[in-house]
Structure formats: C-alpha cells, structure tokens
Design an enzyme around this catalytic site. Structure first.
Site, PDB file in Angstrom:
ATOM      1  N   LYS A  92      56.045  -9.832  36.829  1.00 38.63           N
ATOM      2  CA  LYS A  92      55.362  -9.198  35.702  1.00 38.63           C
ATOM      3  C   LYS A  92      53.871  -9.489  35.824  1.00 38.63           C
ATOM      4  CE  LYS A  92      55.428  -8.474  30.745  1.00 38.63           C
ATOM      5  NZ  LYS A  92      53.974  -8.200  30.717  1.00 38.63           N
ATOM      6  N   ARG A 152      62.485   0.048  23.499  1.00 36.25           N
ATOM      7  CA  ARG A 152      62.471  -1.365  23.875  1.00 36.25           C
ATOM      8  C   ARG A 152      63.918  -1.853  23.793  1.00 36.25           C
ATOM      9  NH1 ARG A 152      58.165  -4.688  24.138  1.00 36.25           N
ATOM     10  NH2 ARG A 152      56.886  -3.415  22.754  1.00 36.25           N
TER      11      ARG A 152
END
Length: 518
Positions: A213, A368
């Site tokens: 990430k 999400r």
C-alpha cells in the site's frame, strides 16, 4: 424550490440515527424537485456542492455574515444559491476578495438564521449531518422507484451521484441502466475496508493478492489512442500536472485502457517521500523537478473489453501483460505468514502497509466492501484537549470536535497538533460535553449559542489513534495529525504525562514513537 425546504430536510436527517429515516426524509424532498434542481440539491445535502472547491475560507464567510442581518422570512431558492456558488467560484484576481464578500453577503442577507447556518457550514466544509453518499443513493432509489443496485452501478460507472440522480428522477430506469463505462470519463474507485492484521484479512478472504500500500495520490488513468486523461480519487482531472504519467501510459502496448493506481515521488535512494511532498508536487501549477511516476494495481478496461465484473485474477493477468513494469509489488497466497512477510517488505521499503484482495473479487467501484482490506500499523498518542467545538446536526447540543495538543519539549506548555471529531459514541459525547464545560475558561461563539469553540484548561488527556503525521504551516508545532480518531480518555494520566511534540514530529520521518509506559 425554496432553500428553506432543503435546510429543514437537512435538520431532520441530522436529528435521527436511523438510516431508513434519513433516506426516507431525503426521498420525500427529492420527489418534489424540478429537473434543474436535482443536481445542486444532491450536492448541498451531501455537503459537496457540484462546483467543487471554490476557494471560500472561514474569514470570508464570517466577514460576509457580519456585514448583513438575517431575513425573518424565507425567500432564497435552491437555484439562486447554486448560481451564487458558481459566481463565487468564477471570481479571481485583484479585488476578488472584496467581491466575494459582497456577493456572499447578499446571499446571507436574504437568508434566515437557519439557512445562514447551513450555508456557512456547507461552504466551510463542515456540514456533518449524516446524509452521506450511501444514504443519498438509497434516497434516490426510493424517490425514483429504481432498485438501489441499479442506481449504484450507474453511479459507479458514470462517476457522479448527482447526474445519475437526475437521470433516475427525470428519465427513469432505462436511462439509468444504459449508463456504462466510458474511456475518458472517470468512474468511482473501489475502496478497501480496514483489517487489524494481514493474518486476519487472509484468513477471512482465503486466497488473496497481498500488495504493497503506497502512500501516494490515488490515480485513475484513461487511455484512448494517444489521448490520456488522469483523475484523482475525487474524480478531479489532473492530467496537465502529471506529464511523466502521461508519457508512461502512452507507451503501454494497448490502444485503450482504464488503470487504477498511485502516483508517487521517490527520493534518490528510491524510497517514497512524505505524502505531503508528493501531494505538493502533484498540486503545483509551476513545473517542478521531482518526477511523479505511476504504480498500478488494477485494470478495469483494455482495448474495448470492460473488466469490472471479471475476477481480480483475470484483471491482474491483463495488468501484468500491458503494464508489468509499473505494477505494485505483491504476492498471491492463502498463507497468512506469507502475507505478513509482504507487509514487512512494504514497511521496510518505506511504504505504509498492504492491501489484501480476494483473487475472485470483481471491481466494485465506489464500495468499501470486504473483498479488499487494508492493513496499516496504527500509531497512538496521549494528547491534551485544548478546546472543543459545539457539534452540528445530530451532535447539536454536544461538544464534539476536539483541539489536540502535545507537550512542548521545552516545558513551555502545549502545542496544538490537530483536530478530530471521529471515534466518539453518543455516550462519550455526553461525557465530554459535561467534562469540558467543567473545564471551560472562555467561549468564542460563531453565529449563536452552542455554535462556537469552548477553550478549556489543558488537563484532560485523550488517547488518539492516527495513521501518522505530516508537516504543517497551520499549527505552531509545524506538524499535523493524519486521520486522528479518539480511542479513550485517560483518567489515569495527568497532562504532564502527555506525549511530547517531538514524538508527533518523529512520525513525519516515519520513525517509531517511544511507548511512554515502557
């Protein structure tokens, strides 16, 4: 429609915690709108005017309010407010500051007290009422009679909730179902939920792609022949600022592409610079020497073939084929230990964590969900509350937004390092409202009672979770918290036990904060 009706609906939405009640109140308003009123109303109620950021700060808002009295009767219309915001966004250059105050003052002069309060919070980016995009999407579905799944997919592929809402309310289901992915038009990005650890995420998902990430700028890149467009997570077009990315994508072996990834600046050693330095470089109008390069993790269209409904394994194979040199590192595994090893490598390389993605997952844009789960080490700090702001909407009557301070290293007092209103339950809000009124030393009202800032004696310690810190010119310590949220109040600690400013500053460089209890 009178603007007053929108404000009244906002108050009703903010006064309830029921998602069903919120969406019903919004739907009841939406069905009464004229076609031209739909898009601005959607933007107003989700706290994001369709014009985007128009450069209006709190000083301008306060000056405009101070120059006029409130109207006793409602007369403002939704389209008039929308037109005024458009006009405000078009003002620039010498004399624009005065012109903005005059134009905004005219609007405030025609507004009732409730309308003025709503407008000030809307323009100041502080409208918190519980009418988020998900609730509004449900309301659009109810008002139009179109299934929420159909509306959601159109918003995903079309990129904008307000334009999809107008289609749904004025043209019906067939028009909404006709919305598809278009190369060159931004679509909503897929988002990740949070997991406490890689092991937890892998065990829940099963076989997964565990990927670094990066702490960069989320980019969505569209290519059609030699034409390349680059959009941010918020769907803003930043193509002109990322010439290096355009050059990379033009050279990829495909005629049409829609890629998802991160734009990042690295230093001479190949390590990523601080997020704000990448953001500063991307946001610069003038040419800069630092190169911003792309790192891709998904591909949702290639040469006329849409891939949003294909599993990640298929999308990843196509991404490797067309952009393998620019892929974000990672590994496919069902072994939690192997996934944890990827996290160790990512952190060692200076990145912020990993994202664990189910290999069978479709690209659920705008959602999400649980198919993607991000894992980042969470820092905690013990800070002192310096002031508290009265809340809005559901939080009206409660002290909500905390001003947080760290101990000055030289012992001279406390230095403000950020604010937060996140992580608070109703029980915590009730407790802190009573507590901070007991500690109050002065109050600065904004537009009336319980709409200002209460300054308190710096005695109460609160434990804050945060993702890190960044340099800041806003706060005197030169540093600001990133994504801060309340964990708990520390009744076992005095202000003298709070963390030092240097501990917050250390997070900017990525060095660990020492445990004060160790």
């Amino acid at each position: 429609m009178l603007f007053e009706e929108l404000v009244t609906t906002s108050a009703a939405v903010g006064s309830t915690s029921s998602r069903l009640a919120k969406s019903q109140a919004l739907a009841d308003l939406l069905v009464r709108l004229a076609p031209d009123e739909v898009e601005p109303t959607i933007g107003f109620l989700v706290g994001e005017p369709r014009q985007g950021r128009i450069g209006i700060g709190w000083k301008t808002i306060q000056a405009a309010q101070a120059a006029t009295d409130r109207s006793p009767e409602a007369s403002l219309e939704v389209l008039e407010v929308d037109a005024a915001i458009t006009a405000l966004g078009g003002l620039s250059g010498p004399g624009s500051g005065t012109a903005r105050i005059e134009l905004l003052g005219d609007v405030f002069g025609r507004a009732t007290a409730d309308e003025a309060s709503f407008l000030s919070r809307l323009l100041g980016g502080e409208l918190r009422q519980g009418a988020n995009a998900g609730v509004m999407l449900d309301a659009v579905a109810k008002a139009s009679g179109i299934p929420a799944t159909v509306v959601r997919r159109a918003v995903m592929l079309g990129g904008r909730l307000d334009t999809t809402a107008r289609l749904a309310l004025t043209e019906g289901r067939a028009a909404v179902e006709a919305v598809g992915l278009e190369v060159g038009r931004a679509l909503q990005p897929m988002l990740a939920s949070t997991a406490a650890s890689v092991t937890e995420a892998v065990e829940a998902i099963g076989e997964a792609s565990v990927e670094w990430k990066l702490d960069g700028i989320r980019i969505q890149v569209h290519k059609s022949g030699d034409e390349v467009r680059i959009f941010t997570r918020n769907l803003n077009d930043i193509t002109e600022r990322l010439g290096e990315v355009v050059a990379v994508v033009r050279g990829l072996p495909a005629d049409s592409l829609v890629l998802d990834g991160e734009a990042l600046v690295v230093d001479a050693t190949g390590r990523p610079v601080a997020f704000q330095d990448t953001a500063s470089r991307v946001g610069a109008d003038a040419e800069r020497t630092e190169a911003v390069l792309p790192h891709f993790f998904d591909l949702v269209h290639v040469d006329g073939r849409d891939l949003v409904d294909e599993p990640l394994s298929v999308r990843a194979a196509e991404l490797e084929r067309v952009a393998g040199d620019w892929r974000i590192p990672g590994t496919v595994t069902a072994d939690p230990d192997a996934g944890e090893a990827v996290l160790v490598d990512a952190l060692a390389a200076g990145h912020e964590g990993v994202v664990v993605k189910g290999v069978g997952s479709a690209y659920e844009a705008g959602r999400r969900g649980k198919a993607w789960r991000k894992v980042k080490p969470v820092h905690t700090l013990d800070l002192v509350v310096l002031a508290v702001e009265w809340g809005y909407g559901r939080r009206t009557g409660w002290l909500s937004n905390l001003h947080l301070g760290a101990r000055a290293d030289d012992g001279s007092g406390f230095v403000m390092v950020g604010k937060t209103f996140k992580g608070m339950t109703d029980e915590l809000l009730r407790w802190q409202t009573q507590r901070f009124q007991e500690l109050a030393v002065r109050e600065e009202p904004w537009t009336g009672p319980q709409t200002g800032t209460v300054w308190v004696r710096p005695e109460q310690v609160v434990e804050i979770a945060l993702d890190g810190a960044q340099r800041s010119t806003t706060y005197p310590g030169g540093v600001a918290l990133r994504f801060a949220r309340v964990l708990r109040y520390r009744e076992d600690k005095d202000a003298a036990d709070a963390d030092l400013l240097s501990a917050v500053q250390a997070l900017v460089a990525g060095t660990p904060v020492a445990d004060p209890e160790a």
